[in-house]
Design a protein around this motif. Structure first.
Motif, mmCIF file in Angstrom:
data_model
loop_
_atom_site.group_PDB
_atom_site.id
_atom_site.type_symbol
_atom_site.label_atom_id
_atom_site.label_comp_id
_atom_site.label_asym_id
_atom_site.label_seq_id
_atom_site.Cartn_x
_atom_site.Cartn_y
_atom_site.Cartn_z
ATOM 1 N N THR A 21 -66.727 4.875 -24.026
ATOM 2 C CA THR A 21 -66.189 3.596 -23.574
ATOM 3 C C THR A 21 -65.867 2.693 -24.747
ATOM 4 O O THR A 21 -66.638 2.604 -25.690
ATOM 5 C CB THR A 21 -67.211 2.875 -22.661
ATOM 6 O OG1 THR A 21 -67.602 3.761 -21.612
ATOM 7 C CG2 THR A 21 -66.625 1.614 -22.064
ATOM 8 N N ILE A 22 -64.729 2.023 -24.668
ATOM 9 C CA ILE A 22 -64.389 0.972 -25.626
ATOM 10 C C ILE A 22 -64.576 -0.349 -24.899
ATOM 11 O O ILE A 22 -63.957 -0.578 -23.859
ATOM 12 C CB ILE A 22 -62.938 1.105 -26.123
ATOM 13 C CG1 ILE A 22 -62.769 2.419 -26.893
ATOM 14 C CG2 ILE A 22 -62.562 -0.097 -26.996
ATOM 15 C CD1 ILE A 22 -61.334 2.711 -27.277
ATOM 16 N N PHE A 23 -65.440 -1.199 -25.439
ATOM 17 C CA PHE A 23 -65.706 -2.500 -24.847
ATOM 18 C C PHE A 23 -64.961 -3.576 -25.616
ATOM 19 O O PHE A 23 -65.023 -3.615 -26.850
ATOM 20 C CB PHE A 23 -67.205 -2.829 -24.896
ATOM 21 C CG PHE A 23 -68.050 -1.953 -24.030
ATOM 22 C CD1 PHE A 23 -68.212 -2.238 -22.678
ATOM 23 C CD2 PHE A 23 -68.689 -0.846 -24.557
ATOM 24 C CE1 PHE A 23 -68.994 -1.429 -21.876
ATOM 25 C CE2 PHE A 23 -69.479 -0.032 -23.761
ATOM 26 C CZ PHE A 23 -69.632 -0.322 -22.417
ATOM 27 N N LEU A 24 -64.248 -4.449 -24.917
ATOM 28 C CA LEU A 24 -63.702 -5.667 -25.490
ATOM 29 C C LEU A 24 -64.580 -6.784 -24.953
ATOM 30 O O LEU A 24 -64.561 -7.077 -23.756
ATOM 31 C CB LEU A 24 -62.247 -5.878 -25.077
ATOM 32 C CG LEU A 24 -61.231 -4.929 -25.695
ATOM 33 C CD1 LEU A 24 -59.850 -5.216 -25.136
ATOM 34 C CD2 LEU A 24 -61.227 -5.038 -27.200
ATOM 35 N N SER A 35 -61.366 11.450 -26.572
ATOM 36 C CA SER A 35 -60.164 11.567 -25.763
ATOM 37 C C SER A 35 -60.263 10.708 -24.522
ATOM 38 O O SER A 35 -61.211 10.789 -23.769
ATOM 39 C CB SER A 35 -59.942 13.024 -25.385
ATOM 40 O OG SER A 35 -61.015 13.479 -24.609
ATOM 41 N N ASN A 36 -59.258 9.872 -24.336
ATOM 42 C CA ASN A 36 -59.167 8.990 -23.168
ATOM 43 C C ASN A 36 -60.444 8.221 -22.838
ATOM 44 O O ASN A 36 -60.985 8.368 -21.745
ATOM 45 C CB ASN A 36 -58.711 9.781 -21.942
ATOM 46 C CG ASN A 36 -57.343 10.365 -22.131
ATOM 47 O OD1 ASN A 36 -56.481 9.758 -22.752
ATOM 48 N ND2 ASN A 36 -57.140 11.563 -21.611
ATOM 49 N N PRO A 37 -60.933 7.418 -23.777
ATOM 50 C CA PRO A 37 -62.132 6.636 -23.458
ATOM 51 C C PRO A 37 -61.835 5.581 -22.401
ATOM 52 O O PRO A 37 -60.710 5.099 -22.280
ATOM 53 C CB PRO A 37 -62.486 5.982 -24.794
ATOM 54 C CG PRO A 37 -61.188 5.897 -25.515
ATOM 55 C CD PRO A 37 -60.400 7.114 -25.092
#
Length: 96
Positions: free
Chosen positions: A56-59, A2-4
């Motif tokens: 965390t989502i890393f781009l 939820s909401n990373p």
């Protein structure tokens, strides 16, 4: 998840933990289908690949140096850096 937290990270700030996530997700390298294209706040075109950690989502911005790092990374590197597949890779606050 939820909401990373979402983080755009450049090769220069790539931590060993994020590099390990990239190698795990793209062991044979990434392809055209893996690339996310968008415009940053300055209107510049950016290409990145996505990896996800616990919260965390890393781009990760694509560069030729990134591709070489993925190719050259191996399990010996993970051992030297104190990482293995049994634990969550460490992250520093530099990604933000």
């Amino acid at each position: 998840m939820s909401n990373p937290k979402r983080v755009i990270i450049d090769y220069k700030k790539l931590t060993p933990g994020v590099l390990q996530l990239l190698v795990q997700k793209y062991p044979d390298g990434y392809g055209d289908r893996d690339i996310i294209k968008f415009r940053n706040i300055k209107g510049e075109a950016v290409e990145a690949v996505e990896v996800t950690a616990a919260d965390t989502i890393f781009l990760v911005k694509i560069s030729s140096k990134l591709q070489r790092s993925i190719i050259n990374f191996d399990e010996a590197d993970a051992t030297v850096l104190g990482m293995d597949n049994s634990s969550e890779p460490g992250f520093s606050s530099e990604e933000e």
